[in-house]
Design a protein around this motif. Sequence first.
Motif, short mmCIF file in Angstrom:
data_model
loop_
_atom_site.label_atom_id
_atom_site.label_comp_id
_atom_site.label_asym_id
_atom_site.label_seq_id
_atom_site.Cartn_x
_atom_site.Cartn_y
_atom_site.Cartn_z
N GLU A 39 39.19 -17.46 -47.76
CA GLU A 39 38.17 -17.24 -46.73
C GLU A 39 37.30 -18.46 -46.53
O GLU A 39 36.82 -18.71 -45.43
N LEU A 40 37.10 -19.22 -47.60
CA LEU A 40 36.46 -20.52 -47.50
C LEU A 40 37.56 -21.56 -47.68
O LEU A 40 38.05 -21.78 -48.78
N ALA A 41 37.97 -22.15 -46.59
CA ALA A 41 39.09 -23.10 -46.60
C ALA A 41 38.67 -24.44 -47.19
O ALA A 41 37.47 -24.75 -47.31
N ALA A 42 39.66 -25.23 -47.54
CA ALA A 42 39.41 -26.58 -48.04
C ALA A 42 38.52 -27.33 -47.06
O ALA A 42 38.67 -27.21 -45.85
N LEU A 75 35.98 -26.31 -58.09
CA LEU A 75 36.18 -25.56 -56.85
C LEU A 75 35.52 -26.24 -55.67
O LEU A 75 35.95 -26.07 -54.53
N VAL A 76 34.45 -26.99 -55.94
CA VAL A 76 33.73 -27.71 -54.89
C VAL A 76 33.41 -29.11 -55.37
O VAL A 76 33.50 -29.41 -56.56
N ASN A 87 36.91 -27.79 -52.45
CA ASN A 87 38.03 -28.67 -52.79
C ASN A 87 39.34 -28.08 -52.29
O ASN A 87 39.52 -26.86 -52.32
N PRO A 88 40.26 -28.93 -51.86
CA PRO A 88 41.57 -28.42 -51.44
C PRO A 88 42.38 -27.90 -52.62
O PRO A 88 42.14 -28.29 -53.77
#
Length: 131
Positions: A39-42, A75-76, A87-88
């Motif tokens: 839901e929160l994309a890269a 993650l970020v 982060n991707p």
Amino acid sequence: MAKLSEAIGAGAVTVDPASPIGPAEQVRGQLTALIQSGELAADTRLPPVRQLAGDLRLAVGTVAKAYKELEAADLVRTGRAAGTRVNPGRGLAEPAMAEALAFARAAHATGLTLEQAQGLLAVGWRQRVDL
């Protein structure tokens, strides 16, 4: 900067003051789930700490702690000019997400609350057979 709720839907991150889980952990856990679910994309930019703290009516340090834990979990990433971005490659594998959605639909269809569904998942997790 758009509010997080504008980027992913109103109420995507909430804090329950009655929960035994602290507010920073609630924020971290919900953002982790949003990232892992896709839901929160890269490269999605999270709101500044002060903004999210204001939106959730939390102390700035509480949200900063959640962001710091997300960064420690890779993650970020945080950059001075770029802000905090997802982060991707941090989403769950597609089959796991599909199974999670199927379970959520089945639990909802049978009238289970989120807490009851989470309890069933915990039982299943403990009873899993390691392959």
